[in-house]
Design a protein around this motif. Structure first.
Motif, PDB file in Angstrom:
ATOM      1  N   GLY B 235       0.767  -1.166   0.019  1.00 54.82           N
ATOM      2  CA  GLY B 235      -0.080  -0.013   0.003  1.00 54.82           C
ATOM      3  C   GLY B 235       0.866   1.273   0.001  1.00 54.82           C
ATOM      4  O   GLY B 235       0.523   2.263  -0.549  1.00 54.82           O
ATOM      5  N   TRP B 236       2.018   1.161   0.431  1.00 51.34           N
ATOM      6  CA  TRP B 236       3.101   2.272   0.650  1.00 51.34           C
ATOM      7  C   TRP B 236       3.388   2.586  -0.739  1.00 51.34           C
ATOM      8  O   TRP B 236       3.745   3.954  -1.030  1.00 51.34           O
ATOM      9  N   VAL B 238       1.246   2.923  -3.231  1.00 51.29           N
ATOM     10  CA  VAL B 238      -0.036   3.216  -4.064  1.00 51.29           C
ATOM     11  C   VAL B 238      -0.441   4.630  -3.423  1.00 51.29           C
ATOM     12  O   VAL B 238      -0.907   4.677  -2.254  1.00 51.29           O
ATOM     13  N   LYS B 239      -0.077   5.551  -4.169  1.00 48.94           N
ATOM     14  CA  LYS B 239      -0.599   6.883  -3.585  1.00 48.94           C
ATOM     15  C   LYS B 239      -1.874   7.081  -4.248  1.00 48.94           C
ATOM     16  O   LYS B 239      -2.155   7.987  -5.476  1.00 48.94           O
ATOM     17  N   LYS B 261      -9.932  -0.658  -0.018  1.00 51.41           N
ATOM     18  CA  LYS B 261      -9.499  -0.035   1.095  1.00 51.41           C
ATOM     19  C   LYS B 261     -10.648   0.193   2.118  1.00 51.41           C
ATOM     20  O   LYS B 261     -10.402  -0.008   3.253  1.00 51.41           O
ATOM     21  N   ASP B 325      -0.818 -10.801  13.446  1.00 50.56           N
ATOM     22  CA  ASP B 325       0.216 -10.317  14.785  1.00 50.56           C
ATOM     23  C   ASP B 325       1.342 -10.887  14.859  1.00 50.56           C
ATOM     24  O   ASP B 325       1.478 -12.305  14.669  1.00 50.56           O
ATOM     25  N   LYS B 345       6.366 -10.191  11.730  1.00 50.90           N
ATOM     26  CA  LYS B 345       6.011  -8.850  11.055  1.00 50.90           C
ATOM     27  C   LYS B 345       7.024  -8.185  10.528  1.00 50.90           C
ATOM     28  O   LYS B 345       8.306  -7.848  11.208  1.00 50.90           O
ATOM     29  N   GLY B 346       7.122  -7.828   9.119  1.00 49.34           N
ATOM     30  CA  GLY B 346       8.076  -7.083   8.705  1.00 49.34           C
ATOM     31  C   GLY B 346       9.314  -7.529   8.079  1.00 49.34           C
ATOM     32  O   GLY B 346       8.974  -8.954   8.201  1.00 49.34           O
ATOM     33  N   LYS B 347      10.662  -7.167   7.844  1.00 43.93           N
ATOM     34  CA  LYS B 347      11.462  -7.783   7.403  1.00 43.93           C
ATOM     35  C   LYS B 347      12.035  -9.045   8.298  1.00 43.93           C
ATOM     36  O   LYS B 347      12.137  -8.614   9.262  1.00 43.93           O
TER      37      LYS B 347
END
Lengths: 124, 352
Positions: B235-236, B238-239, B261, B325, B345-347
């Motif tokens: 989503g980051w 997608v502006k 969304k 989570d 979560k994340g890298k």
């Protein structure tokens, strides 16, 4: 180049805090410039205790993973779900995209934070 | 060597995937990724064309900036993920996935062929990626010091080892480095100069293990025509409200993504680490044994492999909301055996 609102307080780790009975916390425009596109913001839960200088979450961007450090000690009163859902909102407006709201356990810690002039001086 | 979509590519060089992967994390590695596709979009309406095609704000970027973006269909599904390079208001360079070269060029021509000149230069262009903490210094050294100040996701035309290149500070490994596009005839000399400088040649195995650890999606595995960027955690890129849109413009997929969304996601790309000695691979089922027997499959692994710079096998799977989570327990059916895993979560690999 970076903007530094005068009504906020700041830390050496490029976080801002809005003083009050509860304090909203986020990261500064300078931090956002350094990070690039933010891809993930990992935040604590409401009710979690935080200690000044302690790690309370992470910000991931296309180029790095950075820890978030609590500017003051206290309890997490609120977490911004909008920032978790849309990390790019931090890039869009770092001072509107608050991440957590902390109920301070020691108001003196707020006073000890950098003011806008001191933070601006830090940026050089 | 293997046949990778019609290209002869090495899975690894004699050093092997593990050593190659570690070389990138600790020093510098070089990848021949010349199989990827490259094209130019040119003309007075090139920015308009790019604005219409891309989810990220490519058209609004400054000259000299590279932008990661999705190309979406009207239904929000992903045609490809790619990087556009803004050379001028009327000239964009784009690098696309090798497997999607024909599909992407056909798509771009269909969608904006009337707005700008589109030139497919894939067959004439080689691409060499140099990645790792020492990569930028080595490339800069071979460029006579002319690249040290290129910012992340910036690019510049530069001679590297005497070879004319487009040097971009981008990569698919989670490390610093440059991707160097050059003419085919120049590629062997550029490659040899990098080898002579001590850079470790790296094959497809290391390319995959590095990108997975850094949680970079792979089209064909994690992304396809049925997945949306929002489901994939992109989503980051997608502006939805960028200035072009605010001024009344539109881009392919925008309405569908806005609606998604609002509605919420049915599935979310979720990272996991396996807790036992097992590796989950693309296609393995993620199961919840507490559910009724005919409803136990909750998702499918899209990418998986051994961790090399991290402990434990890692992977990605689309799972329903509610399983994201950190620390959530998962069960993965690895060839008939239930294997325990934990959500990350994340890298997976986080540089200190």
């Amino acid at each position: 180049m970076s903007n530094v609102p005068s009504d906020l307080r700041y830390t050496n780790d490029h976080e801002w805090l809005s003083p009050g009975p509860t304090c909203k916390v986020g990261i500064t425009a300078f931090a956002v410039e350094q990070l690039g596109d933010i891809t993930l913001v990992d935040l604590p839960k409401v009710g979690d205790a935080v200690t000044k200088g302690g790690r309370f979450g992470t910000v991931e961007s296309v180029k790095s993973v950075s820890d978030l450090y609590a500017p003051i000690s206290g309890t997490i009163a609120a977490v911004n779900a909008e920032v978790s859902a849309s990390p790019e909102s931090v890039n869009a407006d770092p001072y509107a995209a608050w991440m957590v709201e902390i109920t301070p356990s020691d108001p003196g810690e707020v006073e000890a934070l950098l003011d806008a002039a001191a933070y601006q001086a830090l940026l050089g | 060597m293997i046949d990778f979509g019609g290209w002869d590519l090495p899975v690894s060089y004699p050093a092997g995937t593990v050593k190659e992967h570690k070389a990138v994390r600790e020093a510098a590695g070089v990848f021949d990724v010349s199989h990827m596709g490259e094209a130019y979009l040119r003309g007075p309406r090139a920015t308009e064309a790019v604005q219409r095609l891309t989810t990220n704000d490519v058209g609004g970027a400054p000259v000299g900036k590279a932008v990661y973006t999705l190309l979406c269909r009207p239904d929000g599904g992903i045609v490809d993920d790619c990087i556009f390079y803004k050379r001028a208001e009327d000239e964009y360079f784009v690098i696309v996935n090798a497997a999607n070269r024909t599909k992407d060029l056909t798509w771009i021509r269909e969608q904006v062929g009337g707005l700008c000149a589109i030139e497919d230069v894939s067959d004439a262009t080689s691409l060499i990626a140099v990645q790792g903490p020492r990569a930028a210094a080595i490339v800069d050294g071979l460029a006579g010091g002319g690249l040290a100040d290129v910012a992340t996701f910036g690019f510049r035309d530069a001679a590297v080892a005497g070879v004319a290149t487009v040097a971009a500070r981008t990569g698919y490994t989670g490390e610093d480095g440059f991707e160097l596009a050059c003419a085919n005839a120049d590629a062997p000399a550029l490659w040899q100069a990098l080898i002579d400088a001590g850079v470790q040649p790296c094959g497809l195995g290391a390319r995959d293990s590095l990108r997975l650890e850094s949680r970079l999606p792979l089209y064909g595995n994690d992304l396809d025509d049925t997945t949306s960027p929002l489901e994939a955690g992109l989503g980051w890129a997608v502006k939805l409200d960028r200035p072009w849109v605010a001024a009344g413009g539109d881009f392919l997929g925008r309405a569908a993504l806005v609606a998604q969304k609002v509605r919420g996601l049915d599935r979310i790309l979720t990272g996991f680490r396996i807790d036992e000695r097992a590796i989950a691979r693309h296609g393995y089922a993620v199961v919840d044994r507490s559910r009724p027997a005919d409803a136990q499959v909750i998702g499918t692994v899209t990418s998986g492999g051994p961790g090399i710079s991290v402990t434990g096998a890692i992977g990605l799977a689309y799972l329903p909301p509610g399983y994201q989570d950190a620390g959530t327990a998962l069960t993965i059916d690895c060839r008939g055996k239930d294997v325990l895993a934990t959500v990350v979560k994340g890298k997976f690999y986080k540089r200190a």
